[in-house]
Design a protein around this motif. Sequence first.
Motif, PDB file in Angstrom:
ATOM      1  N   ASP A   9       0.824  -1.209   0.000  1.00 48.13           N
ATOM      2  CA  ASP A   9       0.000   0.000   0.000  1.00 48.13           C
ATOM      3  C   ASP A   9       0.859   1.261   0.000  1.00 48.13           C
ATOM      4  OD1 ASP A   9      -2.273  -1.559   0.009  1.00 48.13           O
ATOM      5  OD2 ASP A   9      -2.721  -1.236   2.140  1.00 48.13           O
ATOM      6  N   ARG A  10       1.869   1.295   0.859  1.00 46.13           N
ATOM      7  CA  ARG A  10       2.719   2.486   0.959  1.00 46.13           C
ATOM      8  C   ARG A  10       3.542   2.715  -0.301  1.00 46.13           C
ATOM      9  NH1 ARG A  10       5.239   4.220   6.495  1.00 46.13           N
ATOM     10  NH2 ARG A  10       3.561   3.679   7.885  1.00 46.13           N
ATOM     11  N   LEU A  11       4.102   1.647  -0.847  1.00 47.34           N
ATOM     12  CA  LEU A  11       4.934   1.813  -2.039  1.00 47.34           C
ATOM     13  C   LEU A  11       4.092   2.198  -3.251  1.00 47.34           C
ATOM     14  CD1 LEU A  11       7.641  -0.971  -1.663  1.00 47.34           C
ATOM     15  CD2 LEU A  11       7.643   1.391  -0.826  1.00 47.34           C
ATOM     16  N   ARG A  12       2.866   1.698  -3.295  1.00 50.62           N
ATOM     17  CA  ARG A  12       1.956   2.081  -4.381  1.00 50.62           C
ATOM     18  C   ARG A  12       1.563   3.554  -4.234  1.00 50.62           C
ATOM     19  NH1 ARG A  12      -1.905  -1.118  -3.288  1.00 50.62           N
ATOM     20  NH2 ARG A  12      -0.976  -2.885  -4.339  1.00 50.62           N
ATOM     21  N   SER A  13       1.227   3.939  -3.003  1.00 52.79           N
ATOM     22  CA  SER A  13       0.803   5.310  -2.741  1.00 52.79           C
ATOM     23  C   SER A  13       1.930   6.319  -2.954  1.00 52.79           C
ATOM     24  CB  SER A  13       0.283   5.402  -1.307  1.00 52.79           C
ATOM     25  OG  SER A  13       0.029   6.725  -0.945  1.00 52.79           O
ATOM     26  N   ARG A  14       3.091   6.018  -2.444  1.00 54.06           N
ATOM     27  CA  ARG A  14       4.198   6.986  -2.476  1.00 54.06           C
ATOM     28  C   ARG A  14       4.964   6.998  -3.796  1.00 54.06           C
ATOM     29  NH1 ARG A  14       9.001   8.233   1.339  1.00 54.06           N
ATOM     30  NH2 ARG A  14       9.683  10.103   0.290  1.00 54.06           N
ATOM     31  N   PHE A  15       5.155   5.801  -4.391  1.00 53.24           N
ATOM     32  CA  PHE A  15       6.008   5.709  -5.580  1.00 53.24           C
ATOM     33  C   PHE A  15       5.299   5.152  -6.820  1.00 53.24           C
ATOM     34  CE2 PHE A  15       8.822   5.023  -1.864  1.00 53.24           C
ATOM     35  CZ  PHE A  15       9.621   6.146  -1.992  1.00 53.24           C
ATOM     36  N   GLY A  16       4.043   4.756  -6.672  1.00 45.58           N
ATOM     37  CA  GLY A  16       3.334   4.151  -7.794  1.00 45.58           C
ATOM     38  C   GLY A  16       3.821   2.753  -8.123  1.00 45.58           C
ATOM     39  N   LEU A  17       4.440   2.080  -7.141  1.00 41.55           N
ATOM     40  CA  LEU A  17       4.984   0.738  -7.361  1.00 41.55           C
ATOM     41  C   LEU A  17       4.022  -0.336  -6.892  1.00 41.55           C
ATOM     42  CD1 LEU A  17       8.655   1.147  -6.087  1.00 41.55           C
ATOM     43  CD2 LEU A  17       7.877   1.031  -8.454  1.00 41.55           C
ATOM     44  N   SER A  18       3.938  -1.398  -7.642  1.00 39.61           N
ATOM     45  CA  SER A  18       3.210  -2.595  -7.235  1.00 39.61           C
ATOM     46  C   SER A  18       4.190  -3.750  -7.203  1.00 39.61           C
ATOM     47  CB  SER A  18       2.095  -2.920  -8.227  1.00 39.61           C
ATOM     48  OG  SER A  18       1.129  -1.899  -8.224  1.00 39.61           O
ATOM     49  N   ALA A  19       3.927  -4.702  -6.335  1.00 40.49           N
ATOM     50  CA  ALA A  19       4.786  -5.880  -6.268  1.00 40.49           C
ATOM     51  C   ALA A  19       4.712  -6.640  -7.588  1.00 40.49           C
ATOM     52  CB  ALA A  19       4.370  -6.775  -5.114  1.00 40.49           C
ATOM     53  N   LEU A  20       5.873  -7.027  -8.090  1.00 38.49           N
ATOM     54  CA  LEU A  20       5.908  -7.864  -9.288  1.00 38.49           C
ATOM     55  C   LEU A  20       5.427  -9.266  -8.956  1.00 38.49           C
ATOM     56  CD1 LEU A  20       9.372  -6.713 -10.665  1.00 38.49           C
ATOM     57  CD2 LEU A  20       7.102  -5.931 -11.375  1.00 38.49           C
ATOM     58  N   SER A  21       5.737  -9.694  -7.728  1.00 34.62           N
ATOM     59  CA  SER A  21       5.255 -10.987  -7.236  1.00 34.62           C
ATOM     60  C   SER A  21       5.371 -11.007  -5.719  1.00 34.62           C
ATOM     61  CB  SER A  21       6.048 -12.150  -7.843  1.00 34.62           C
ATOM     62  OG  SER A  21       7.384 -12.133  -7.381  1.00 34.62           O
ATOM     63  N   VAL A  22       4.519 -11.829  -5.119  1.00 27.48           N
ATOM     64  CA  VAL A  22       4.578 -12.098  -3.684  1.00 27.48           C
ATOM     65  C   VAL A  22       4.466 -13.603  -3.538  1.00 27.48           C
ATOM     66  CG1 VAL A  22       3.496 -11.748  -1.437  1.00 27.48           C
ATOM     67  CG2 VAL A  22       3.508  -9.883  -3.094  1.00 27.48           C
ATOM     68  N   THR A  23       5.453 -14.205  -2.881  1.00 24.73           N
ATOM     69  CA  THR A  23       5.451 -15.650  -2.717  1.00 24.73           C
ATOM     70  C   THR A  23       5.580 -16.022  -1.246  1.00 24.73           C
ATOM     71  OG1 THR A  23       7.840 -15.753  -3.062  1.00 24.73           O
ATOM     72  CG2 THR A  23       6.462 -16.086  -4.983  1.00 24.73           C
ATOM     73  N   GLY A  24       5.027 -17.182  -0.890  1.00 24.69           N
ATOM     74  CA  GLY A  24       5.175 -17.726   0.455  1.00 24.69           C
ATOM     75  C   GLY A  24       4.129 -17.289   1.445  1.00 24.69           C
ATOM     76  N   GLU A  25       2.987 -16.784   0.994  1.00 25.51           N
ATOM     77  CA  GLU A  25       1.995 -16.246   1.912  1.00 25.51           C
ATOM     78  C   GLU A  25       1.150 -17.300   2.635  1.00 25.51           C
ATOM     79  OE1 GLU A  25       0.508 -11.981   0.902  1.00 25.51           O
ATOM     80  OE2 GLU A  25       0.165 -13.295  -0.809  1.00 25.51           O
ATOM     81  N   ASN A  26       1.286 -18.524   2.292  1.00 25.72           N
ATOM     82  CA  ASN A  26       0.422 -19.549   2.877  1.00 25.72           C
ATOM     83  C   ASN A  26       1.091 -20.287   4.024  1.00 25.72           C
ATOM     84  OD1 ASN A  26      -1.616 -18.940   1.034  1.00 25.72           O
ATOM     85  ND2 ASN A  26      -0.686 -20.259  -0.506  1.00 25.72           N
ATOM     86  N   ASP A  27       1.221 -19.613   5.171  1.00 20.65           N
ATOM     87  CA  ASP A  27       1.761 -20.208   6.389  1.00 20.65           C
ATOM     88  C   ASP A  27       3.181 -20.732   6.259  1.00 20.65           C
ATOM     89  OD1 ASP A  27      -0.476 -19.659   7.932  1.00 20.65           O
ATOM     90  OD2 ASP A  27      -1.489 -21.479   7.254  1.00 20.65           O
ATOM     91  N   GLY A  28       3.938 -20.178   5.359  1.00 22.80           N
ATOM     92  CA  GLY A  28       5.345 -20.561   5.243  1.00 22.80           C
ATOM     93  C   GLY A  28       6.192 -19.756   6.206  1.00 22.80           C
ATOM     94  N   PRO A  29       7.462 -20.099   6.289  1.00 23.58           N
ATOM     95  CA  PRO A  29       8.350 -19.368   7.196  1.00 23.58           C
ATOM     96  C   PRO A  29       8.851 -18.047   6.619  1.00 23.58           C
ATOM     97  CG  PRO A  29       9.562 -21.103   6.099  1.00 23.58           C
ATOM     98  CD  PRO A  29       8.122 -21.243   5.669  1.00 23.58           C
ATOM     99  N   TRP A  30       8.435 -17.737   5.362  1.00 25.52           N
ATOM    100  CA  TRP A  30       9.062 -16.623   4.674  1.00 25.52           C
ATOM    101  C   TRP A  30       8.143 -16.111   3.575  1.00 25.52           C
ATOM    102  CZ3 TRP A  30      14.178 -18.072   1.768  1.00 25.52           C
ATOM    103  CH2 TRP A  30      14.780 -16.942   1.209  1.00 25.52           C
ATOM    104  N   VAL A  31       7.888 -14.824   3.584  1.00 24.01           N
ATOM    105  CA  VAL A  31       7.147 -14.183   2.496  1.00 24.01           C
ATOM    106  C   VAL A  31       8.121 -13.247   1.792  1.00 24.01           C
ATOM    107  CG1 VAL A  31       5.187 -12.738   1.857  1.00 24.01           C
ATOM    108  CG2 VAL A  31       4.990 -14.286   3.814  1.00 24.01           C
TER     109      VAL A  31
END
Length: 118
Positions: free
Chosen positions: A58-80
């Motif tokens: 949210d902050r990077l989109r708001s401040r710099f117009g950036l969106s994540a190219l990808s987000v991995t590991g969000e399903n209860d993994g040890p690392w996002v």
Amino acid sequence: MTQPMDVAREAALAADAKKATDIVALDVRGLSDVADAIVVCTAANSRLASSVVDEVEDRLRSRFGLSALSVTGENDGPWVLADFGDVLVHVFSPEGRDYYRIERLWGDAPAIDVAFED
């Protein structure tokens, strides 16, 4: 033009705002072919990790117009991992942070000064 060090600082501040801990921002220019900066932090549980990543996005989109190219590991993994191109944001569980010790891989990288609020 958006500077990677500014993006990394804002990502670190966003993680801090969501109560991530042990936040480190590193300048990996010249050490990595993948990114110019990385932000590493710890979230106490997977729900908090997801919240941290959402706030960073949210902050990077708001401040710099950036969106994540990808987000991995969000399903209860040890690392996002959120990839913003020149800046990578790693959000670890406490166990994952201890196991992977990613900052040690970048031991020669200088820290990026982030003015965290108390």
